[in-house]
Design a protein around this motif. Structure first.
Motif, PDB file in Angstrom:
ATOM      1  N   ALA A  64     -43.455  16.495  -7.470  1.00 28.09           N
ATOM      2  CA  ALA A  64     -43.352  17.262  -8.422  1.00 28.09           C
ATOM      3  C   ALA A  64     -44.447  17.513  -9.331  1.00 28.09           C
ATOM      4  O   ALA A  64     -44.665  18.645 -10.085  1.00 28.09           O
ATOM      5  CB  ALA A  64     -42.136  16.390  -9.741  1.00 28.09           C
ATOM      6  N   LEU A  65     -45.803  16.809  -9.355  1.00 35.67           N
ATOM      7  CA  LEU A  65     -47.079  17.094  -9.623  1.00 35.67           C
ATOM      8  C   LEU A  65     -47.711  17.906  -9.111  1.00 35.67           C
ATOM      9  O   LEU A  65     -47.773  18.911  -9.526  1.00 35.67           O
ATOM     10  CB  LEU A  65     -47.809  15.865  -9.127  1.00 35.67           C
ATOM     11  N   ILE A  66     -47.054  18.867  -7.480  1.00 37.44           N
ATOM     12  CA  ILE A  66     -47.822  18.897  -7.384  1.00 37.44           C
ATOM     13  C   ILE A  66     -46.949  20.582  -7.925  1.00 37.44           C
ATOM     14  O   ILE A  66     -48.582  21.789  -8.177  1.00 37.44           O
ATOM     15  CB  ILE A  66     -48.139  18.988  -5.674  1.00 37.44           C
ATOM     16  N   GLY A  67     -46.187  20.828  -7.707  1.00 33.51           N
ATOM     17  CA  GLY A  67     -45.531  22.097  -7.817  1.00 33.51           C
ATOM     18  C   GLY A  67     -45.296  21.681  -9.203  1.00 33.51           C
ATOM     19  O   GLY A  67     -45.208  23.447  -9.356  1.00 33.51           O
ATOM     20  N   ARG A  68     -45.582  21.434 -10.807  1.00 35.52           N
ATOM     21  CA  ARG A  68     -45.420  22.051 -11.549  1.00 35.52           C
ATOM     22  C   ARG A  68     -47.570  22.246 -12.182  1.00 35.52           C
ATOM     23  O   ARG A  68     -47.286  22.900 -13.541  1.00 35.52           O
ATOM     24  CB  ARG A  68     -45.152  20.807 -12.632  1.00 35.52           C
ATOM     25  N   PHE A  69     -48.276  20.844 -11.326  1.00 34.44           N
ATOM     26  CA  PHE A  69     -49.871  21.094 -11.903  1.00 34.44           C
ATOM     27  C   PHE A  69     -50.202  21.604 -11.067  1.00 34.44           C
ATOM     28  O   PHE A  69     -51.604  20.798 -11.493  1.00 34.44           O
ATOM     29  CB  PHE A  69     -49.445  19.835 -13.004  1.00 34.44           C
ATOM     30  N   GLY A  70     -50.138  22.087  -9.764  1.00 35.31           N
ATOM     31  CA  GLY A  70     -51.210  21.722  -8.913  1.00 35.31           C
ATOM     32  C   GLY A  70     -52.211  22.896  -8.845  1.00 35.31           C
ATOM     33  O   GLY A  70     -53.355  22.112  -9.266  1.00 35.31           O
ATOM     34  N   PRO A  71     -52.417  24.003  -9.487  1.00 35.41           N
ATOM     35  CA  PRO A  71     -53.639  24.788 -10.158  1.00 35.41           C
ATOM     36  C   PRO A  71     -54.775  23.275 -10.855  1.00 35.41           C
ATOM     37  O   PRO A  71     -55.943  23.529 -10.844  1.00 35.41           O
ATOM     38  CB  PRO A  71     -53.625  26.047 -10.757  1.00 35.41           C
ATOM     39  N   LEU A  72     -53.783  22.738 -11.756  1.00 37.18           N
ATOM     40  CA  LEU A  72     -54.859  21.481 -12.903  1.00 37.18           C
ATOM     41  C   LEU A  72     -55.095  20.814 -12.034  1.00 37.18           C
ATOM     42  O   LEU A  72     -56.364  20.253 -12.593  1.00 37.18           O
ATOM     43  CB  LEU A  72     -54.145  20.848 -13.939  1.00 37.18           C
ATOM     44  N   LEU A  73     -54.654  20.072 -10.646  1.00 35.36           N
ATOM     45  CA  LEU A  73     -54.967  19.025 -10.243  1.00 35.36           C
ATOM     46  C   LEU A  73     -56.492  18.883  -9.554  1.00 35.36           C
ATOM     47  O   LEU A  73     -56.766  18.203  -9.028  1.00 35.36           O
ATOM     48  CB  LEU A  73     -53.923  18.257  -8.953  1.00 35.36           C
ATOM     49  N   GLY A  74     -57.029  20.388  -8.934  1.00 37.76           N
ATOM     50  CA  GLY A  74     -57.783  20.656  -8.283  1.00 37.76           C
ATOM     51  C   GLY A  74     -58.432  19.188  -7.128  1.00 37.76           C
ATOM     52  O   GLY A  74     -57.698  19.494  -6.393  1.00 37.76           O
ATOM     53  N   ASP A  75     -59.063  19.236  -7.363  1.00 36.72           N
ATOM     54  CA  ASP A  75     -59.708  18.072  -6.825  1.00 36.72           C
ATOM     55  C   ASP A  75     -59.514  16.033  -6.998  1.00 36.72           C
ATOM     56  O   ASP A  75     -60.091  15.540  -6.390  1.00 36.72           O
ATOM     57  CB  ASP A  75     -61.350  18.347  -6.369  1.00 36.72           C
ATOM     58  N   LYS A  76     -58.670  16.184  -8.142  1.00 30.96           N
ATOM     59  CA  LYS A  76     -58.215  14.886  -8.332  1.00 30.96           C
ATOM     60  C   LYS A  76     -57.239  14.438  -7.184  1.00 30.96           C
ATOM     61  O   LYS A  76     -56.918  15.696  -6.349  1.00 30.96           O
ATOM     62  CB  LYS A  76     -57.396  15.024  -9.482  1.00 30.96           C
ATOM     63  N   ARG A  77     -57.713  12.930  -7.220  1.00 32.44           N
ATOM     64  CA  ARG A  77     -57.493  12.580  -6.295  1.00 32.44           C
ATOM     65  C   ARG A  77     -56.126  11.584  -6.174  1.00 32.44           C
ATOM     66  O   ARG A  77     -55.691  11.050  -7.341  1.00 32.44           O
ATOM     67  CB  ARG A  77     -57.440  11.127  -5.394  1.00 32.44           C
ATOM     68  N   VAL A  78     -54.426  12.349  -6.042  1.00 31.33           N
ATOM     69  CA  VAL A  78     -53.724  12.023  -5.998  1.00 31.33           C
ATOM     70  C   VAL A  78     -52.819  10.537  -5.455  1.00 31.33           C
ATOM     71  O   VAL A  78     -52.615  11.217  -3.955  1.00 31.33           O
ATOM     72  CB  VAL A  78     -52.774  13.184  -6.267  1.00 31.33           C
ATOM     73  N   ILE A  79     -52.593   9.780  -6.077  1.00 26.74           N
ATOM     74  CA  ILE A  79     -52.763   8.258  -4.569  1.00 26.74           C
ATOM     75  C   ILE A  79     -51.027   7.867  -5.072  1.00 26.74           C
ATOM     76  O   ILE A  79     -50.916   7.446  -6.144  1.00 26.74           O
ATOM     77  CB  ILE A  79     -53.345   7.103  -5.470  1.00 26.74           C
ATOM     78  N   CYS A  80     -49.929   7.636  -4.444  1.00 23.40           N
ATOM     79  CA  CYS A  80     -48.816   7.442  -3.727  1.00 23.40           C
ATOM     80  C   CYS A  80     -49.412   5.883  -3.792  1.00 23.40           C
ATOM     81  O   CYS A  80     -49.479   5.394  -2.767  1.00 23.40           O
ATOM     82  CB  CYS A  80     -48.204   8.155  -3.098  1.00 23.40           C
ATOM     83  N   LEU A  81     -48.192   5.058  -4.244  1.00 21.54           N
ATOM     84  CA  LEU A  81     -48.695   3.974  -4.171  1.00 21.54           C
ATOM     85  C   LEU A  81     -46.757   2.781  -3.618  1.00 21.54           C
ATOM     86  O   LEU A  81     -47.335   1.827  -3.693  1.00 21.54           O
ATOM     87  CB  LEU A  81     -48.871   2.950  -5.862  1.00 21.54           C
ATOM     88  N   GLU A  82     -46.262   3.988  -3.504  1.00 19.51           N
ATOM     89  CA  GLU A  82     -44.763   3.815  -3.206  1.00 19.51           C
ATOM     90  C   GLU A  82     -44.723   2.026  -3.534  1.00 19.51           C
ATOM     91  O   GLU A  82     -43.871   1.251  -2.700  1.00 19.51           O
ATOM     92  CB  GLU A  82     -45.910   3.257  -1.512  1.00 19.51           C
ATOM     93  N   ILE A  83     -43.902   2.527  -4.724  1.00 18.32           N
ATOM     94  CA  ILE A  83     -43.443   1.605  -5.538  1.00 18.32           C
ATOM     95  C   ILE A  83     -42.515   1.906  -6.408  1.00 18.32           C
ATOM     96  O   ILE A  83     -41.810   2.536  -6.985  1.00 18.32           O
ATOM     97  CB  ILE A  83     -44.862   0.570  -7.254  1.00 18.32           C
ATOM     98  N   PRO A  84     -40.699   1.173  -5.566  1.00 13.94           N
ATOM     99  CA  PRO A  84     -39.938   2.342  -5.534  1.00 13.94           C
ATOM    100  C   PRO A  84     -39.466   1.605  -7.362  1.00 13.94           C
ATOM    101  O   PRO A  84     -39.724   0.715  -8.030  1.00 13.94           O
ATOM    102  CB  PRO A  84     -38.909   1.103  -4.875  1.00 13.94           C
ATOM    103  N   ASP A  85     -38.161   1.963  -7.652  1.00 12.47           N
ATOM    104  CA  ASP A  85     -38.262   1.969  -9.380  1.00 12.47           C
ATOM    105  C   ASP A  85     -36.558   0.868  -9.385  1.00 12.47           C
ATOM    106  O   ASP A  85     -35.480   1.452  -8.724  1.00 12.47           O
ATOM    107  CB  ASP A  85     -37.138   3.632  -9.885  1.00 12.47           C
ATOM    108  N   GLU A  86     -37.334  -0.262  -8.742  1.00  6.45           N
ATOM    109  CA  GLU A  86     -36.887  -1.203  -8.864  1.00  6.45           C
ATOM    110  C   GLU A  86     -37.280  -2.875 -10.072  1.00  6.45           C
ATOM    111  O   GLU A  86     -36.951  -3.642  -9.652  1.00  6.45           O
ATOM    112  CB  GLU A  86     -35.841  -2.195  -7.155  1.00  6.45           C
ATOM    113  N   TYR A  87     -37.607  -2.335 -10.743  1.00  2.87           N
ATOM    114  CA  TYR A  87     -38.616  -3.610 -11.141  1.00  2.87           C
ATOM    115  C   TYR A  87     -38.715  -2.968 -13.139  1.00  2.87           C
ATOM    116  O   TYR A  87     -38.450  -2.297 -13.392  1.00  2.87           O
ATOM    117  CB  TYR A  87     -39.820  -3.613 -10.577  1.00  2.87           C
ATOM    118  N   TRP A  88     -38.879  -4.304 -13.897  1.00  7.73           N
ATOM    119  CA  TRP A  88     -38.286  -3.691 -15.436  1.00  7.73           C
ATOM    120  C   TRP A  88     -39.713  -3.313 -15.377  1.00  7.73           C
ATOM    121  O   TRP A  88     -41.498  -4.477 -15.222  1.00  7.73           O
ATOM    122  CB  TRP A  88     -37.322  -4.779 -15.785  1.00  7.73           C
TER     123      TRP A  88
END
Length: 108
Positions: A64-88
Motif C-alpha cells: 500500500a505504501l509503494i502504491g500510494r507513495f512510491g516516488p517519495l520512497l525513493g531509496d528509503k528502506r521499507v522493512i516488513c516486520l511480519e507482525i500480525p494484527d493480534e496485539y494490544w
C-alpha cells in the motif's frame, strides 16, 4: 540522527507501541502512522519524506505504501516486520517482538 517511521493499519496498537518503545533513544527520532485513510495519524507525504527507515507490520502495508507513495520512497528502506494484527497497545509480547525485529536495523 536516524528517523524511523512505524506503520500499521489504524495507528492504534502496533505502530504506536513501536513508537513508544523506541522513543528517547539517543540518535533516533521516531513517529508512527496508519495506512488506512481513517487512521488516528494517517501516513502522509511529509512523514515519508521525514523518515530514513520505514517499518511496516505486514506485507500489504508495504504494498500500500509503494502504491500510494512510491516516488517519495525513493531509496528509503521499507522493512516488513511480519507482525500480525493480534496485539494490544504495549502488549509485552508485542514489545518483545518489536525489540527483537527492529534492533538489528537500528544498529546498522
Amino acid at each position: 540522527m536516524k528517523r524511523a517511521l512505524f506503520v500499521c493499519t489504524q495507528n492504534l496498537q502496533r505502530s504506536p507501541t513501536a513508537e513508544r518503545v523506541f522513543a528517547g533513544r539517543p540518535g533516533l527520532e521516531v513517529a508512527s502512522a496508519g495506512i488506512a485513510r481513517d487512521a488516528v495519524t494517517p501516513v502522509s507525504p511529509e512523514l515519508i519524506r521525514w523518515a530514513d527507515l520505514v517499518f511496516v507490520m505486514e506485507p500489504w502495508h508495504r504494498d500500500a505504501l509503494i502504491g500510494r507513495f512510491g516516488p517519495l520512497l525513493g531509496d528509503k528502506r521499507v522493512i516488513c516486520l511480519e507482525i500480525p494484527d493480534e496485539y494490544w497497545f504495549m502488549d509485552p509480547a508485542l514489545v518483545e517482538l518489536l525489540q527483537a525485529r527492529v534492533e538489528p536495523y537500528l544498529r546498522e
